[in-house]
Write a protein that holds these residues in place. Structure first.
Motif, PDB file in Angstrom:
ATOM      1  N   GLU A   1      14.055  -0.364  -0.857  1.00  0.00           N
ATOM      2  CA  GLU A   1      14.646   0.806  -0.203  1.00  0.00           C
ATOM      3  C   GLU A   1      15.319   1.711  -1.238  1.00  0.00           C
ATOM      4  O   GLU A   1      15.207   2.932  -1.184  1.00  0.00           O
ATOM      5  CB  GLU A   1      15.656   0.357   0.857  1.00  0.00           C
ATOM      6  CG  GLU A   1      15.996   1.477   1.801  1.00  0.00           C
ATOM      7  CD  GLU A   1      16.656   0.994   3.087  1.00  0.00           C
ATOM      8  OE1 GLU A   1      16.507  -0.191   3.444  1.00  0.00           O
ATOM      9  OE2 GLU A   1      17.316   1.823   3.720  1.00  0.00           O
ATOM     10  N   PHE A   2      15.984   1.095  -2.215  1.00  0.00           N
ATOM     11  CA  PHE A   2      16.613   1.879  -3.269  1.00  0.00           C
ATOM     12  C   PHE A   2      15.563   2.612  -4.102  1.00  0.00           C
ATOM     13  O   PHE A   2      15.655   3.815  -4.339  1.00  0.00           O
ATOM     14  CB  PHE A   2      17.458   0.964  -4.178  1.00  0.00           C
ATOM     15  CG  PHE A   2      18.048   1.675  -5.353  1.00  0.00           C
ATOM     16  CD1 PHE A   2      19.164   2.482  -5.198  1.00  0.00           C
ATOM     17  CD2 PHE A   2      17.474   1.570  -6.612  1.00  0.00           C
ATOM     18  CE1 PHE A   2      19.704   3.162  -6.285  1.00  0.00           C
ATOM     19  CE2 PHE A   2      18.003   2.250  -7.703  1.00  0.00           C
ATOM     20  CZ  PHE A   2      19.123   3.040  -7.535  1.00  0.00           C
ATOM     21  N   VAL A   3      14.538   1.887  -4.531  1.00  0.00           N
ATOM     22  CA  VAL A   3      13.534   2.468  -5.445  1.00  0.00           C
ATOM     23  C   VAL A   3      12.747   3.583  -4.756  1.00  0.00           C
ATOM     24  O   VAL A   3      12.654   4.705  -5.261  1.00  0.00           O
ATOM     25  CB  VAL A   3      12.569   1.377  -5.971  1.00  0.00           C
ATOM     26  CG1 VAL A   3      11.434   1.998  -6.771  1.00  0.00           C
ATOM     27  CG2 VAL A   3      13.329   0.370  -6.830  1.00  0.00           C
ATOM     28  N   ILE A   4      12.175   3.270  -3.591  1.00  0.00           N
ATOM     29  CA  ILE A   4      11.275   4.232  -2.970  1.00  0.00           C
ATOM     30  C   ILE A   4      12.045   5.424  -2.384  1.00  0.00           C
ATOM     31  O   ILE A   4      11.562   6.552  -2.398  1.00  0.00           O
ATOM     32  CB  ILE A   4      10.397   3.552  -1.886  1.00  0.00           C
ATOM     33  CG1 ILE A   4       9.611   2.374  -2.499  1.00  0.00           C
ATOM     34  CG2 ILE A   4       9.445   4.548  -1.242  1.00  0.00           C
ATOM     35  CD1 ILE A   4       8.685   2.721  -3.640  1.00  0.00           C
ATOM     36  N   SER A   5      13.267   5.184  -1.927  1.00  0.00           N
ATOM     37  CA  SER A   5      14.045   6.300  -1.370  1.00  0.00           C
ATOM     38  C   SER A   5      14.462   7.302  -2.447  1.00  0.00           C
ATOM     39  O   SER A   5      14.833   8.426  -2.127  1.00  0.00           O
ATOM     40  CB  SER A   5      15.315   5.789  -0.686  1.00  0.00           C
ATOM     41  OG  SER A   5      15.000   4.932   0.365  1.00  0.00           O
ATOM     42  N   HIS A   6      14.462   6.867  -3.720  1.00  0.00           N
ATOM     43  CA  HIS A   6      14.958   7.751  -4.773  1.00  0.00           C
ATOM     44  C   HIS A   6      13.916   8.108  -5.815  1.00  0.00           C
ATOM     45  O   HIS A   6      14.230   8.737  -6.816  1.00  0.00           O
ATOM     46  CB  HIS A   6      16.188   7.107  -5.431  1.00  0.00           C
ATOM     47  CG  HIS A   6      17.289   6.851  -4.452  1.00  0.00           C
ATOM     48  ND1 HIS A   6      17.679   5.589  -4.073  1.00  0.00           N
ATOM     49  CD2 HIS A   6      18.034   7.701  -3.722  1.00  0.00           C
ATOM     50  CE1 HIS A   6      18.631   5.672  -3.163  1.00  0.00           C
ATOM     51  NE2 HIS A   6      18.863   6.951  -2.918  1.00  0.00           N
ATOM     52  N   SER A   7      12.653   7.713  -5.586  1.00  0.00           N
ATOM     53  CA  SER A   7      11.631   7.946  -6.608  1.00  0.00           C
ATOM     54  C   SER A   7      10.997   9.330  -6.510  1.00  0.00           C
ATOM     55  O   SER A   7      10.364   9.782  -7.443  1.00  0.00           O
ATOM     56  CB  SER A   7      10.537   6.875  -6.498  1.00  0.00           C
ATOM     57  OG  SER A   7       9.913   6.957  -5.229  1.00  0.00           O
ATOM     58  N   ASP A   8      11.176  10.001  -5.380  1.00  0.00           N
ATOM     59  CA  ASP A   8      10.508  11.292  -5.178  1.00  0.00           C
ATOM     60  C   ASP A   8      11.400  12.420  -5.713  1.00  0.00           C
ATOM     61  O   ASP A   8      12.469  12.691  -5.167  1.00  0.00           O
ATOM     62  CB  ASP A   8      10.249  11.485  -3.688  1.00  0.00           C
ATOM     63  CG  ASP A   8       9.346  12.681  -3.413  1.00  0.00           C
ATOM     64  OD1 ASP A   8       8.389  12.528  -2.663  1.00  0.00           O
ATOM     65  OD2 ASP A   8       9.610  13.780  -3.979  1.00  0.00           O
ATOM     66  N   ASN A   9      10.930  13.079  -6.780  1.00  0.00           N
ATOM     67  CA  ASN A   9      11.815  14.069  -7.403  1.00  0.00           C
ATOM     68  C   ASN A   9      11.922  15.366  -6.602  1.00  0.00           C
ATOM     69  O   ASN A   9      12.876  16.124  -6.794  1.00  0.00           O
ATOM     70  CB  ASN A   9      11.425  14.323  -8.870  1.00  0.00           C
ATOM     71  CG  ASN A   9       9.983  14.712  -9.035  1.00  0.00           C
ATOM     72  OD1 ASN A   9       9.360  15.230  -8.110  1.00  0.00           O
ATOM     73  ND2 ASN A   9       9.436  14.473 -10.216  1.00  0.00           N
ATOM     74  N   VAL A  10      10.978  15.623  -5.703  1.00  0.00           N
ATOM     75  CA  VAL A  10      11.099  16.824  -4.870  1.00  0.00           C
ATOM     76  C   VAL A  10      12.234  16.627  -3.848  1.00  0.00           C
ATOM     77  O   VAL A  10      13.081  17.502  -3.659  1.00  0.00           O
ATOM     78  CB  VAL A  10       9.763  17.159  -4.171  1.00  0.00           C
ATOM     79  CG1 VAL A  10       9.919  18.357  -3.240  1.00  0.00           C
ATOM     80  CG2 VAL A  10       8.689  17.449  -5.211  1.00  0.00           C
ATOM     81  N   GLN A  11      12.255  15.444  -3.236  1.00  0.00           N
ATOM     82  CA  GLN A  11      13.361  15.131  -2.322  1.00  0.00           C
ATOM     83  C   GLN A  11      14.688  15.112  -3.072  1.00  0.00           C
ATOM     84  O   GLN A  11      15.689  15.651  -2.598  1.00  0.00           O
ATOM     85  CB  GLN A  11      13.151  13.743  -1.700  1.00  0.00           C
ATOM     86  CG  GLN A  11      12.232  13.760  -0.510  1.00  0.00           C
ATOM     87  CD  GLN A  11      11.972  12.348   0.023  1.00  0.00           C
ATOM     88  OE1 GLN A  11      12.601  11.383  -0.382  1.00  0.00           O
ATOM     89  NE2 GLN A  11      11.035  12.242   0.926  1.00  0.00           N
ATOM     90  N   ALA A  12      14.669  14.475  -4.237  1.00  0.00           N
ATOM     91  CA  ALA A  12      15.914  14.307  -4.991  1.00  0.00           C
ATOM     92  C   ALA A  12      16.476  15.661  -5.411  1.00  0.00           C
ATOM     93  O   ALA A  12      17.671  15.919  -5.256  1.00  0.00           O
ATOM     94  CB  ALA A  12      15.670  13.423  -6.211  1.00  0.00           C
TER      95      ALA A  12
ATOM     96  N   ASP B   1       0.829  -1.212   0.000  1.00  0.00           N
ATOM     97  CA  ASP B   1       0.000   0.000   0.000  1.00  0.00           C
ATOM     98  C   ASP B   1       0.866   1.267   0.000  1.00  0.00           C
ATOM     99  O   ASP B   1       0.653   2.185  -0.784  1.00  0.00           O
ATOM    100  CB  ASP B   1      -0.978   0.000   1.185  1.00  0.00           C
ATOM    101  CG  ASP B   1      -0.306  -0.259   2.525  1.00  0.00           C
ATOM    102  OD1 ASP B   1       0.879  -0.657   2.538  1.00  0.00           O
ATOM    103  OD2 ASP B   1      -0.951  -0.057   3.570  1.00  0.00           O
ATOM    104  N   GLU B   2       1.884   1.267   0.873  1.00  0.00           N
ATOM    105  CA  GLU B   2       2.754   2.451   0.948  1.00  0.00           C
ATOM    106  C   GLU B   2       3.608   2.585  -0.314  1.00  0.00           C
ATOM    107  O   GLU B   2       3.862   3.692  -0.792  1.00  0.00           O
ATOM    108  CB  GLU B   2       3.655   2.353   2.180  1.00  0.00           C
ATOM    109  CG  GLU B   2       2.871   2.453   3.482  1.00  0.00           C
ATOM    110  CD  GLU B   2       3.654   1.890   4.660  1.00  0.00           C
ATOM    111  OE1 GLU B   2       3.798   2.606   5.643  1.00  0.00           O
ATOM    112  OE2 GLU B   2       4.129   0.733   4.581  1.00  0.00           O
ATOM    113  N   ARG B   3       4.038   1.441  -0.840  1.00  0.00           N
ATOM    114  CA  ARG B   3       4.843   1.480  -2.071  1.00  0.00           C
ATOM    115  C   ARG B   3       4.031   2.081  -3.204  1.00  0.00           C
ATOM    116  O   ARG B   3       4.520   2.925  -3.956  1.00  0.00           O
ATOM    117  CB  ARG B   3       5.290   0.074  -2.462  1.00  0.00           C
ATOM    118  CG  ARG B   3       6.387  -0.510  -1.604  1.00  0.00           C
ATOM    119  CD  ARG B   3       7.147  -1.591  -2.355  1.00  0.00           C
ATOM    120  NE  ARG B   3       6.296  -2.639  -2.864  1.00  0.00           N
ATOM    121  CZ  ARG B   3       6.157  -3.846  -2.295  1.00  0.00           C
ATOM    122  NH1 ARG B   3       6.823  -4.129  -1.199  1.00  0.00           N
ATOM    123  NH2 ARG B   3       5.369  -4.752  -2.835  1.00  0.00           N
ATOM    124  N   LEU B   4       2.763   1.646  -3.339  1.00  0.00           N
ATOM    125  CA  LEU B   4       1.943   2.160  -4.440  1.00  0.00           C
ATOM    126  C   LEU B   4       1.710   3.666  -4.287  1.00  0.00           C
ATOM    127  O   LEU B   4       1.707   4.406  -5.269  1.00  0.00           O
ATOM    128  CB  LEU B   4       0.611   1.402  -4.510  1.00  0.00           C
ATOM    129  CG  LEU B   4       0.712  -0.026  -5.060  1.00  0.00           C
ATOM    130  CD1 LEU B   4      -0.599  -0.775  -4.855  1.00  0.00           C
ATOM    131  CD2 LEU B   4       1.074  -0.026  -6.544  1.00  0.00           C
TER     132      LEU B   4
END
Lengths: 160, 368
Positions: free
Chosen positions: B313-324, B192-195
Motif C-alpha cells: 500500500e505504501f509503495v503503490i500509493s506513492h509510486s505514481d509521480n503524476v498523482q504525487a 498483475d496490478e502491482r507490475l
C-alpha cells in the motif's frame, strides 16, 4: 479489436489468411513514401470510401510475469486504424502503431487493392520490398550488436 | 459565510504568454525539432513514455518540448492526452524471448547462449565530461560483426532446466489481468496490478526503494540474472479478419532478478524472481522495478514484512509521480480561506493560553 486476448494461441491459418496476415503486417511497416510510390505507378490513389476511421486510439500492451508467466498490463500504445472500400467493392484494413492517419488509410487502400486480381502482384511486390528493407535494418542492428559481444579469455597466472 | 473571489485572468494569460516566450528562448538559435528530440534525447523520451504509460515517441518528444524538459510535467501532459483517446483493445502478450536484441547481459553466467552483448551502454565509460561534444563533430558508425545463428536464450530458462528457479507459467485460466486504468486500486493487489503500477512508477522513487532493499531494508540477495533491451512485436486479434496481426514493434527493457529463497513446507529451496519490464531503453528503472517486485512478494513467500519496500500500500500509493506532483503542488494554490480559519483558531488558542497562564506573563515582564 474489442476482445481481450487471453493467450497467444497457436492458430493454424489457411494459406489465404496467412498471406493476408503477412501482407497487413508488412503494410503496417511500410513508409508513406513506399506506399505513394506504388500507388503513383498504378495511376494514383484510387477512390475509396472510409468505412471506419482513419482513427487513432489505444491498445493496451500486455506482458507476462517473468517473461513466460501470467499476464499483466504493461502500458498503452497509440494505434491508428482505417477500413476502406474501393469502387470495386473490395474492402481493406490498415492499422499501425503511432498516430499517422494518412499512412493507415494508404495501407488500408493497398490491402483492398491486393484483394483485386489486377493489383495483387503490385502490392505483393511492395510488401516484398518492405520485408527486404526491414530484414536489412534488422541485420545491421544485429551485426552492430554482435560487435559489442564480449569475448572472454583466461589470464594465465605465472606463479604456479 | 463563504465569499467567492475572482481575479487573475489577465495575470494568468500573460504568464502563459511569458512561458511560451521563455520556452522558445533565444530567437537567434534554431528551434529544436521533434525529430531531433526523438533522435538525440532518446532516453529522456523513453522515460516520458514509460511513466506516462503511453508508447509514442513523437508525442513524448512533443511533451518534452512543451514542458521545457521538465520530465514530470511532460509525463503529466502525455498521461492527460491518453485519456482523450478511445481504447481499441488489448494486445496479445509480447514475447520477450523472441526479442530483436540490442543489448543483453547476465551477471550470473559468463558464457551463455547468445553471449554477453553490451550494446549502446554507458557502462565502462569513465563518466568524464567530453569536451568534443561541445561541437558537432563527425561521429563514426558502429562496427559490425557477423551475428551468427545462435539464439539469445533466456537465462531463466537455463536455471529452469534444473528446476532451481521458480517456474513462471501462465495461471490455469490465463484470463484477463487487472487493469489499474479501469478499476480503482483496491488493496491487497494482485501481482498483475502491482507490475502495471510499477511499470509506470516514478524511476527515482523505485530506484530509492530498490536501493533500500540492498542496504538491508528487506534484503532479497539479488543477482541480475538477465537484462535485455530490444524490439518486440505487438500483435492484436482482429475480429473482422479472424486472426491476429502485428501492428509493428516497440522497444522494451526487461530485467530478471534472481533472488535467494530458502524454501518452505510446500516448496524446495530454489531461486525466486523479481521482474521488471519497461517501455524503451531504461535499464535502471527495469532493475529497480524487479527489486521492488520481489520485495513486494514477501507475503507470498512467508517473509516478515518489516521494510517500506515490502509494504504494497505504501509503495503503490506513492509510486505514481503524476498523482504525487498533483497533491504536493496543489499546496501552492490559493488556500486563503482555510488559512484565515487556522489563523483565527491559533489567535483564540493563544488568548486562552495567555489567560490561563498569567504567571508566565508576569515573569516575562519582570525579566524585561
Amino acid at each position: 479489436m474489442q476482445t481481450a486476448a487471453k493467450t497467444n494461441p497457436e492458430t493454424h491459418l489457411s494459406a489465404q489468411d496467412a498471406a493476408r496476415k503477412l501482407r497487413i503486417e508488412r503494410l503496417a511497416r511500410a513508409t508513406v513514401e513506399e506506399m505513394e510510390g506504388v500507388l503513383e505507378a498504378i495511376g494514383g490513389v484510387p477512390e475509396a470510401t472510409n468505412l471506419r476511421g482513419p482513427e487513432t486510439g489505444l491498445v493496451m500492451i500486455r506482458g507476462r510475469m517473468g517473461g513466460t508467466g501470467s499476464l499483466f498490463n504493461l502500458g498503452e500504445a497509440t494505434v491508428t486504424r482505417a477500413t476502406v472500400r474501393l469502387a470495386t467493392g473490395a474492402v481493406g484494413h490498415g492499422q499501425r502503431l503511432g498516430g499517422d492517419k494518412g499512412a493507415a488509410r494508404l495501407s488500408a487502400i493497398l490491402d483492398a487493392l491486393a484483394e483485386t486480381p489486377a493489383h495483387r502482384a503490385t502490392v505483393e511486390t511492395l510488401c516484398a520490398a518492405v520485408a527486404a528493407r526491414i530484414e536489412t535494418e534488422d541485420s545491421r542492428l544485429a551485426a552492430e550488436t554482435a560487435a559489442t559481444r564480449v569475448d572472454f579469455f583466461t589470464m594465465v597466472r605465472g606463479d604456479d | 459565510m463563504y465569499v467567492a473571489v475572482k481575479g487573475g485572468e489577465a495575470a494568468i494569460a500573460n504568464a502563459h504568454r511569458l512561458l511560451a516566450d521563455r520556452r522558445r528562448g533565444d530567437r537567434s538559435l534554431p528551434a529544436l525539432s521533434i525529430e531531433q528530440i526523438v533522435a538525440q534525447l532518446a532516453l529522456g523520451v523513453d522515460r516520458i513514455m514509460a511513466e506516462a504509460s503511453l508508447y509514442d515517441r513523437t508525442l513524448a518528444a512533443l511533451a518534452m518540448r512543451q514542458a521545457r524538459g521538465d520530465m514530470i510535467e511532460a509525463i503529466f501532459i502525455l498521461r492527460a492526452y491518453r485519456t482523450t483517446l478511445p481504447r481499441f483493445g488489448y494486445s496479445n502478450a509480447i514475447d520477450t524471448g523472441a526479442m530483436l536484441v540490442e543489448r543483453r547481459i547476465s551477471a550470473t553466467y559468463k558464457d551463455l547462449p547468445g553471449g554477453q552483448l553490451l550494446g549502446p551502454t554507458f557502462d565502462y565509460t569513465h563518466r568524464l565530461l567530453d569536451p568534443s561534444l561541445l561541437s558537432d563533430n563527425e561521429v563514426d558508425a558502429g562496427l559490425q560483426r557477423d551475428a551468427g545463428p545462435e539464439p539469445v536464450m533466456r537465462v531463466s530458462d537455463i536455471l529452469a532446466s534444473e528446476s532451481l528457479i521458480e517456474m513462471e507459467e501462465p495461471d490455469e485460466t490465463d484470463t484477463a489481468p487487472g487493469d489499474i486504468t479501469r478499476e480503482p486500486l483496491e488493496f491487497p493487489l494482485g501481482r498483475d496490478e502491482r507490475l502495471q503500477a510499477l511499470a509506470r512508477g516514478d524511476e527515482g522513487f523505485l530506484l530509492a526503494l530498490g536501493y533500500s532493499t540492498q542496504r538491508g531494508y528487506a534484503r532479497t540477495h539479488p543477482f541480475a540474472g538477465e537484462i535485455r533491451i530490444g524490439q518486440v512485436e505487438v500483435e492484436i486479434d482482429i475480429p473482422e479478419l479472424g486472426f491476429a496481426v502485428s501492428l509493428g514493434r516497440v522497444q522494451v527493457t526487461e530485467c530478471q532478478m534472481v533472488n535467494q529463497f530458502k524454501g518452505s513446507a510446500k516448496q524446495p529451496p530454489q531461486f525466486t524472481r523479481g521482474y521488471g519490464l519497461v517501455f524503451g531503453q531504461s535499464e535502471r528503472k527495469a532493475m529497480a522495478m524487479s527489486l521492488v517486485d520481489r520485495a513486494l512478494r514477501a507475503e507470498e513467500f512467508g517473509e516478515d514484512i518489516v521494510a517500506p519496500a515490502q509494504d504494497e500500500e505504501f509503495v503503490i500509493s506513492h509510486s505514481d509521480n503524476v498523482q504525487a506532483t498533483g497533491f504536493v503542488e496543489h499546496l501552492k494554490l490559493p488556500h486563503y480561506v482555510d488559512f484565515q480559519a487556522e489563523l483565527d483558531l491559533v489567535r483564540r488558542m493563544r488568548r486562552e493560553y495567555d489567560a490561563a497562564n498569567p504567571a508566565i506573563e508576569e515573569m516575562k515582564e519582570a525579566a524585561e
